[in-house]
Design an enzyme around this catalytic site. Structure first.
Site, PDB file in Angstrom:
ATOM      1  N   ASP A  37      10.904   7.738 -16.955  1.00 40.62           N
ATOM      2  CA  ASP A  37      11.336   6.408 -16.462  1.00 40.62           C
ATOM      3  C   ASP A  37      12.862   6.260 -16.595  1.00 40.62           C
ATOM      4  O   ASP A  37      13.359   6.736 -17.656  1.00 40.62           O
ATOM      5  CB  ASP A  37      10.781   5.312 -16.985  1.00 40.62           C
ATOM      6  CG  ASP A  37      10.660   5.235 -18.606  1.00 40.62           C
ATOM      7  OD1 ASP A  37      10.498   6.236 -19.391  1.00 40.62           O
ATOM      8  OD2 ASP A  37      11.170   4.328 -19.195  1.00 40.62           O
ATOM      9  N   GLU A  57       9.166   4.553 -21.454  1.00 42.43           N
ATOM     10  CA  GLU A  57       9.948   4.490 -22.703  1.00 42.43           C
ATOM     11  C   GLU A  57      10.785   3.261 -22.604  1.00 42.43           C
ATOM     12  O   GLU A  57      10.939   2.404 -23.700  1.00 42.43           O
ATOM     13  CB  GLU A  57      10.475   5.583 -22.859  1.00 42.43           C
ATOM     14  CG  GLU A  57      11.146   5.791 -24.254  1.00 42.43           C
ATOM     15  CD  GLU A  57      12.435   5.149 -24.579  1.00 42.43           C
ATOM     16  OE1 GLU A  57      12.963   5.016 -25.653  1.00 42.43           O
ATOM     17  OE2 GLU A  57      13.180   5.120 -23.640  1.00 42.43           O
TER      18      GLU A  57
HETATM   19 ZN   LIG Z   1      16.108   7.467 -23.283  1.00 41.74          ZN
END
Ligand SMILES: [Zn+2]
Length: 433
Positions: free
Chosen positions: A113, A178
């Protein structure tokens, strides 16, 4: 072929032979946008590659029912159930050759991501160009952290080309979410994926980061009383009261750092900053505003629990409100939302730290640097919730992450791949091939 039978130069050469493929793969990953919630296409690319390497590849779906009661779950507001993660297991031979270490398993973890590109007019090329120019790869996610993940994948491929068979398993993990709270890595942990250590390929300029601060997203609602601006004294400006609380937060930030000491931070006075990112107040220029809303990020010191950190800000705001004629009767309301990242740490004595540090020194000829970081990352999930020692180690400068024209030095990416390959040999032991 045994890892001990070739020299570092063989690993460097094996990575160098793969570098066109490595750069092309990293570029393709960058050309595949993967904003939070839309990580699927990037994972598919990684899965194809891991399949081609012959790994046992699982698609690990994130499932709300499995993770929402977990203490480390952060709801990022994006439907959990459409997020996936990919884990490729390079199975070790289990048996070890005489004199070799018992095979230890290793997780190499990278998130696909990326944060939004911001104002595209500030970019020289499209944020999704994946362009390679003058030895650098450009685009959103190039540095944070698609090139790091690519380095780990090609480190495995380089060892395969050299005919190395490790004794312990290597798990390549490509995770979602994340940047928005860590649901991907959490899903792998809840699904039972474990190893003896984890390396997370965040851009650390090839420093070994073993300590991370935490970060809590907060909202502060400050009440006022509306009045026509020509009768200002009959009202109470929520914006002016917000200023009172802002200076209390400033003092709190200084107080909290006063007793903090750590060898891993260059500036121990700014490890866990308190920063207000948005301030909204009022709805008309000639009305005394009756509410101000601040949103920000509250740093958690390494070693401090979330509960203790929250208690400290609660106390500071209560004291500031009690000293104010209006706020003592109309106290501000503090809310926690979105990212609630704990701090985390791996002991410098942990065996993976020594192995990675030595591999770094062997391959780069420069001393390994141990460091702490001030940002939140998935490290805490491994150390606090899976009992797995974890290190952030990867190519790229954090200063280039999340910026317009994000880029990474590709020479550092191949160096990282070589260090990771050598680390796997030293950590995973050797198996008769
Ligand atoms: Zn990162």
């Amino acid at each position: 072929v045994l890892a001990s039978s070739f020299r570092h130069a063989d690993i460097v050469r094996a990575v160098d032979d793969l570098k066109d493929d490595l750069f092309a793969f990293a570029s393709r990953l960058v050309r595949t946008p993967s904003l939070p919630g839309d990580e699927g296409a990037a994972h598919a690319l990684v899965k194809d590659k891991l399949d081609a390497l012959g790994l046992d590849t699982d698609v690990v779906s994130s499932t709300r029912a499995d993770i929402e009661t977990h203490p480390a779950f952060c709801d990022d507001g994006i439907p959990v159930d459409r997020r996936i993660n990919v884990v490729g297991r390079w199975r070790g031979g289990q048996q070890t050759v005489a004199g070799s270490r018992e095979g230890r398993s290793l997780i190499l973890n990278g998130h696909v991501d990326v944060v939004p590109p911001g104002d595209e007019a500030l970019w020289r090329d499209s944020p999704w160009s994946g362009r390679i120019r003058d030895g650098r790869l450009y685009g959103r996610g190039s540095c944070d952290m698609k090139a790091g993940l690519t380095a780990a994948i090609f480190a495995v491929e380089a060892l395969q080309r050299l005919g190395v068979r490790l004794s312990g398993d290597v798990l390549l993990q490509s995770v979602s979410g994340e940047e928005t709270g860590g649901i991907g890595t959490l899903s792998t942990i809840v699904s039972g994926y474990r190893a003896d250590a984890a390396i997370i390929l965040e851009p650390t300029s090839l420093r070994l980061c073993i300590v991370q601060a935490g970060a809590l997203t907060f909202r502060l609602r400050v009440p006022g009383r509306a009045a026509h601006a020509c009768l200002k004294k009959q009202g109470v400006s929520a914006i002016e009261k917000a200023a009172v609380l802002l200076s209390a937060l400033d003092a709190l930030e200084r107080d909290r750092h006063r007793g903090f000491e750590s060898p891993y931070y260059d500036d121990p006075t700014s490890v866990a900053p308190i920063s207000v990112g948005t301030l909204r107040g009022g709805d008309w220029h000639s009305t005394v505003p009756d509410e101000a809303v601040l949103e920000g990020r509250y740093g958690v010191l390494p070693g401090e629990s979330i509960a203790d950190a929250r208690r400290a800000i609660d106390d500071a705001l209560r004291r500031a409100a009690q000293a104010d004629g209006w706020l003592c009767e109309h106290p501000p309301i503090l809310e926690w939302f979105e990212g609630q990242f704990e701090s985390g740490a791996t002991s410098p004595e942990s065996p993976i730290v020594g192995v990675l540090a030595r591999a770094h020194e062997d391959l780069t000829g420069t001393p390994a640097v141990l460091q702490g970081v001030t940002y939140g990352s998935d490290l805490r999930l491994f150390t606090n919730h899976a009992g797995i020692p974890a290190i952030l180690y990867g190519p790229g400068r954090v200063e280039d992450a999340h910026t317009a024209n994000e880029s990474i030095d590709l020479a550092e990416v191949t160096t990282a791949a070589a260090v990771l390959a050598w680390t796997m040999c030293q950590w995973g032991g050797e198996s008769p091939s």
